[in-house]
Design a protein around this motif. Sequence first.
Motif, PDB file in Angstrom:
ATOM      1  N   GLY A 103       0.976  -1.187  -0.034  1.00 30.97           N
ATOM      2  CA  GLY A 103      -0.030   0.148  -0.147  1.00 30.97           C
ATOM      3  C   GLY A 103       0.831   1.226  -0.094  1.00 30.97           C
ATOM      4  O   GLY A 103       0.136   2.532   0.349  1.00 30.97           O
ATOM      5  N   THR A 104       2.177   1.292  -0.343  1.00 28.45           N
ATOM      6  CA  THR A 104       3.090   2.161  -0.293  1.00 28.45           C
ATOM      7  C   THR A 104       3.783   2.314  -1.752  1.00 28.45           C
ATOM      8  O   THR A 104       3.733   1.519  -2.596  1.00 28.45           O
ATOM      9  CB  THR A 104       3.998   2.055   0.870  1.00 28.45           C
ATOM     10  OG1 THR A 104       4.692   0.749   0.602  1.00 28.45           O
ATOM     11  CG2 THR A 104       3.440   2.349   2.152  1.00 28.45           C
ATOM     12  N   ALA A 105       4.785   3.231  -1.688  1.00 27.44           N
ATOM     13  CA  ALA A 105       5.671   3.267  -2.993  1.00 27.44           C
ATOM     14  C   ALA A 105       6.393   2.183  -3.035  1.00 27.44           C
ATOM     15  O   ALA A 105       6.904   1.659  -1.976  1.00 27.44           O
ATOM     16  CB  ALA A 105       6.200   4.745  -2.812  1.00 27.44           C
ATOM     17  N   TYR A 106       6.925   1.806  -4.204  1.00 30.06           N
ATOM     18  CA  TYR A 106       7.570   0.555  -4.340  1.00 30.06           C
ATOM     19  C   TYR A 106       8.584   0.876  -5.482  1.00 30.06           C
ATOM     20  O   TYR A 106       8.174   1.054  -6.439  1.00 30.06           O
ATOM     21  CB  TYR A 106       7.236  -0.660  -4.529  1.00 30.06           C
ATOM     22  CG  TYR A 106       8.207  -1.945  -4.526  1.00 30.06           C
ATOM     23  CD1 TYR A 106       8.887  -2.248  -3.258  1.00 30.06           C
ATOM     24  CD2 TYR A 106       8.550  -2.504  -5.848  1.00 30.06           C
ATOM     25  CE1 TYR A 106       9.759  -3.257  -3.384  1.00 30.06           C
ATOM     26  CE2 TYR A 106       9.311  -3.596  -5.680  1.00 30.06           C
ATOM     27  CZ  TYR A 106      10.024  -4.073  -4.766  1.00 30.06           C
ATOM     28  OH  TYR A 106      11.073  -4.824  -4.678  1.00 30.06           O
ATOM     29  N   SER A 107       9.802   0.796  -5.167  1.00 33.13           N
ATOM     30  CA  SER A 107      10.938   0.925  -6.534  1.00 33.13           C
ATOM     31  C   SER A 107      11.702  -0.400  -6.839  1.00 33.13           C
ATOM     32  O   SER A 107      11.790  -1.041  -5.658  1.00 33.13           O
ATOM     33  CB  SER A 107      12.002   1.951  -6.066  1.00 33.13           C
ATOM     34  OG  SER A 107      11.409   3.117  -5.950  1.00 33.13           O
ATOM     35  N   CYS A 132       8.587 -11.613  -5.610  1.00 31.18           N
ATOM     36  CA  CYS A 132       9.503 -10.297  -6.052  1.00 31.18           C
ATOM     37  C   CYS A 132       9.345 -10.299  -7.732  1.00 31.18           C
ATOM     38  O   CYS A 132       8.937 -11.182  -8.409  1.00 31.18           O
ATOM     39  CB  CYS A 132      11.115 -10.397  -5.693  1.00 31.18           C
ATOM     40  SG  CYS A 132      11.899 -11.601  -6.627  1.00 31.18           S
ATOM     41  N   THR A 133       9.743  -9.116  -8.072  1.00 31.43           N
ATOM     42  CA  THR A 133       9.799  -8.769  -9.730  1.00 31.43           C
ATOM     43  C   THR A 133      10.662  -9.981 -10.452  1.00 31.43           C
ATOM     44  O   THR A 133      10.389 -10.016 -11.637  1.00 31.43           O
ATOM     45  CB  THR A 133      10.057  -7.427 -10.024  1.00 31.43           C
ATOM     46  OG1 THR A 133      11.419  -7.223  -9.228  1.00 31.43           O
ATOM     47  CG2 THR A 133       9.264  -6.381  -9.363  1.00 31.43           C
ATOM     48  N   GLY A 187       3.657  -1.501  -5.643  1.00 26.41           N
ATOM     49  CA  GLY A 187       3.295  -0.668  -4.780  1.00 26.41           C
ATOM     50  C   GLY A 187       2.001   0.132  -5.400  1.00 26.41           C
ATOM     51  O   GLY A 187       1.633   0.002  -6.477  1.00 26.41           O
ATOM     52  N   SER A 188       1.592   1.054  -4.555  1.00 34.50           N
ATOM     53  CA  SER A 188       0.452   1.974  -4.909  1.00 34.50           C
ATOM     54  C   SER A 188       1.085   3.019  -5.921  1.00 34.50           C
ATOM     55  O   SER A 188       0.345   3.812  -6.435  1.00 34.50           O
ATOM     56  CB  SER A 188      -0.097   2.602  -3.830  1.00 34.50           C
ATOM     57  OG  SER A 188       0.728   2.994  -2.904  1.00 34.50           O
ATOM     58  N   SER A 189       2.471   3.231  -5.827  1.00 36.85           N
ATOM     59  CA  SER A 189       3.075   4.391  -6.714  1.00 36.85           C
ATOM     60  C   SER A 189       4.590   3.711  -6.987  1.00 36.85           C
ATOM     61  O   SER A 189       5.015   2.741  -6.394  1.00 36.85           O
ATOM     62  CB  SER A 189       3.132   5.525  -6.149  1.00 36.85           C
ATOM     63  OG  SER A 189       3.860   5.677  -4.924  1.00 36.85           O
ATOM     64  N   GLY A 190       5.269   4.171  -7.814  1.00 38.99           N
ATOM     65  CA  GLY A 190       6.424   3.692  -8.218  1.00 38.99           C
ATOM     66  C   GLY A 190       6.281   2.744  -9.332  1.00 38.99           C
ATOM     67  O   GLY A 190       5.474   2.615 -10.278  1.00 38.99           O
ATOM     68  N   LEU A 191       6.737   1.256  -8.951  1.00 31.75           N
ATOM     69  CA  LEU A 191       6.319   0.119  -9.751  1.00 31.75           C
ATOM     70  C   LEU A 191       4.948  -0.115  -9.351  1.00 31.75           C
ATOM     71  O   LEU A 191       4.713  -0.663  -8.301  1.00 31.75           O
ATOM     72  CB  LEU A 191       7.415  -0.850  -9.473  1.00 31.75           C
ATOM     73  CG  LEU A 191       7.305  -2.214 -10.344  1.00 31.75           C
ATOM     74  CD1 LEU A 191       7.402  -2.064 -11.946  1.00 31.75           C
ATOM     75  CD2 LEU A 191       8.150  -3.246  -9.605  1.00 31.75           C
ATOM     76  N   THR A 192       4.166  -0.094 -10.194  1.00 34.00           N
ATOM     77  CA  THR A 192       2.566  -0.575  -9.854  1.00 34.00           C
ATOM     78  C   THR A 192       2.176  -1.684 -10.547  1.00 34.00           C
ATOM     79  O   THR A 192       0.907  -2.310 -10.372  1.00 34.00           O
ATOM     80  CB  THR A 192       1.696   0.755 -10.119  1.00 34.00           C
ATOM     81  OG1 THR A 192       1.782   1.055 -11.288  1.00 34.00           O
ATOM     82  CG2 THR A 192       1.995   1.831  -9.092  1.00 34.00           C
TER      83      THR A 192
END
Length: 138
Positions: free
Chosen positions: A37-41, A75-76, A110-115
């Motif tokens: 629920g947060t930004a993720y890079s 993970c990605t 995340g909810s921003s960055g990598l979504t």
Amino acid sequence: MKLVSRAAWGARGYRLPSGATLYSSSRRRGVKLHYLGTAYSDRSHDRCDDYVRQLQAQHMDGNGWSDIGYSFLACTHGYVYEGRGLRRRNSANGNTTLNEQDYAVCLLVGSSGLTRPTDAQLHGARNAIDYCRSEGPA
């Protein structure tokens, strides 16, 4: 499945006694997918275990939970990290009833960055779902 065990990613021990709470029955409904629920890079794969440890610390120290909240995390790069695993009740689905009914698999987006999940990550999540179904049982 490219499974990364708790020992391999350097998980802290469960906070007892509640961290050792076993499921009392099978996950009747199956598996719920989650995202952060947060930004993720995104990061190189050799740093993914650092992030999973950071999440565990946030859940245990910040939220006061007995362990990382998820059953598994993808993970990605397509690797699946063992959180609470198949036998211990998760804390990510909202309440005890929902946590008892479904496994919780978190995709590291995340909810921003990598979504948007990567193809490899979607395959990892699918592998985690299949694992929960075949070994859980879900």
